[in-house]
Motif scaffolding. Structure first.
Motif, PDB file in Angstrom:
ATOM      1  N   ARG A  95       0.889  -1.194   0.247  1.00  0.00           N
ATOM      2  CA  ARG A  95       0.062   0.035   0.055  1.00  0.00           C
ATOM      3  C   ARG A  95       0.813   0.764   0.404  1.00  0.00           C
ATOM      4  N   MET A  96       2.084   1.329   0.676  1.00  0.00           N
ATOM      5  CA  MET A  96       2.667   2.430   0.147  1.00  0.00           C
ATOM      6  C   MET A  96       3.347   2.758  -1.493  1.00  0.00           C
ATOM      7  N   ASN A  97       3.462   2.257  -2.158  1.00  0.00           N
ATOM      8  CA  ASN A  97       3.330   2.033  -3.489  1.00  0.00           C
ATOM      9  C   ASN A  97       4.924   2.557  -3.672  1.00  0.00           C
ATOM     10  N   ILE A  98       5.180   1.369  -3.600  1.00  0.00           N
ATOM     11  CA  ILE A  98       7.103   2.226  -3.731  1.00  0.00           C
ATOM     12  C   ILE A  98       7.639   1.552  -4.505  1.00  0.00           C
ATOM     13  N   ASN A  99       8.983   1.976  -5.582  1.00  0.00           N
ATOM     14  CA  ASN A  99       9.328   1.369  -6.337  1.00  0.00           C
ATOM     15  C   ASN A  99      10.410   0.283  -5.738  1.00  0.00           C
ATOM     16  N   ASN A 100      11.045   0.656  -5.152  1.00  0.00           N
ATOM     17  CA  ASN A 100      12.190   0.522  -4.351  1.00  0.00           C
ATOM     18  C   ASN A 100      12.165  -0.379  -2.752  1.00  0.00           C
ATOM     19  N   VAL A 101      12.562  -2.168  -2.745  1.00  0.00           N
ATOM     20  CA  VAL A 101      12.771  -2.467  -1.422  1.00  0.00           C
ATOM     21  C   VAL A 101      14.281  -3.203  -1.275  1.00  0.00           C
ATOM     22  N   VAL A 102      14.324  -2.926   0.249  1.00  0.00           N
ATOM     23  CA  VAL A 102      15.991  -3.868   0.318  1.00  0.00           C
ATOM     24  C   VAL A 102      15.452  -4.251   1.636  1.00  0.00           C
ATOM     25  N   ILE A 103      15.705  -5.809   1.294  1.00  0.00           N
ATOM     26  CA  ILE A 103      15.409  -6.429   2.885  1.00  0.00           C
ATOM     27  C   ILE A 103      16.617  -6.280   3.134  1.00  0.00           C
ATOM     28  N   ALA A 104      16.978  -6.370   4.266  1.00  0.00           N
ATOM     29  CA  ALA A 104      18.285  -6.368   5.058  1.00  0.00           C
ATOM     30  C   ALA A 104      17.937  -7.304   6.843  1.00  0.00           C
ATOM     31  N   PHE A 105      17.945  -8.219   6.663  1.00  0.00           N
ATOM     32  CA  PHE A 105      17.985  -9.050   7.689  1.00  0.00           C
ATOM     33  C   PHE A 105      19.340  -9.353   8.258  1.00  0.00           C
ATOM     34  N   ASP A 106      19.251 -10.015   9.466  1.00  0.00           N
ATOM     35  CA  ASP A 106      20.533 -10.225  10.024  1.00  0.00           C
ATOM     36  C   ASP A 106      21.557 -11.524   9.352  1.00  0.00           C
ATOM     37  N   LYS A 107      22.837 -11.069   9.744  1.00  0.00           N
ATOM     38  CA  LYS A 107      23.409 -12.570   9.129  1.00  0.00           C
ATOM     39  C   LYS A 107      23.122 -13.537   9.337  1.00  0.00           C
TER      40      LYS A 107
END
Length: 157
Positions: free
Chosen positions: A82-94
């Motif tokens: 619903r944010m309607n954004i084009n870029n997502v970065v998944i930054a999960f732990d090691k």
């Protein structure tokens, strides 16, 4: 939500304690403060923990949220979409495996340009979060973001 600071963590002494009842799977921590920055940058950085959001905020990265674990629930997914954004970065732990990252990547890749921070050069310690150290974060964010080949189930390097 509170966090234990001593080492003994087991079924009787969980790492996290909810001070008030909360459906974790319905919350994107930080969204109330970070949404304008997410919209402005047209990117959201998805962290595992609330601490990650606060650390990134202190480094000047204000376009982030936390899912409170390493799985994006259906409700959280709806909120992200619903944010309607084009870029997502998944930054999960090691300690999150590539196969676990792939599952989260699949949830979003048809709706946005998704990249995952993957520490393929072992910059991080075993249970270290990508945002625990500002210098390491900058390296990982700027040059260690990868896409997946969904059909092959592997990182595209």
């Amino acid at each position: 939500k509170g966090r234990r600071v001593w080492d003994k963590i087991d079924e009787y002494n969980p790492k996290y304690l909810y001070l008030k009842k909360c459906k974790k799977s319905e919350v994107l921590f930080g969204l109330d403060q970070t949404l304008p920055y997410i919209k402005q940058k047209d990117e959201v950085i998805i962290c595992e923990s609330e601490k990650g959001v606060m650390q990134l905020w202190s480094y000047g990265y204000k376009n982030c949220v936390s899912v409170g674990g390493h799985s994006i629930s259906n409700t959280q997914l709806e909120k992200i979409l619903r944010m309607n954004i084009n870029n997502v970065v998944i930054a999960f732990d090691k300690d999150v495996s590539e196969s676990e990252l792939l599952e989260e990547y699949k949830k979003l890749c048809n709706f946005a340009n998704v990249t995952c921070i993957v520490d393929i050069y072992n910059l991080l310690n075993d249970k270290e979060s990508p945002m625990d150290n500002p210098e390491k974060w900058n390296i990982l964010y700027k040059s260690r973001r990868y896409k997946f080949d969904v059909e092959k189930g592997e990182i595209i390097k």
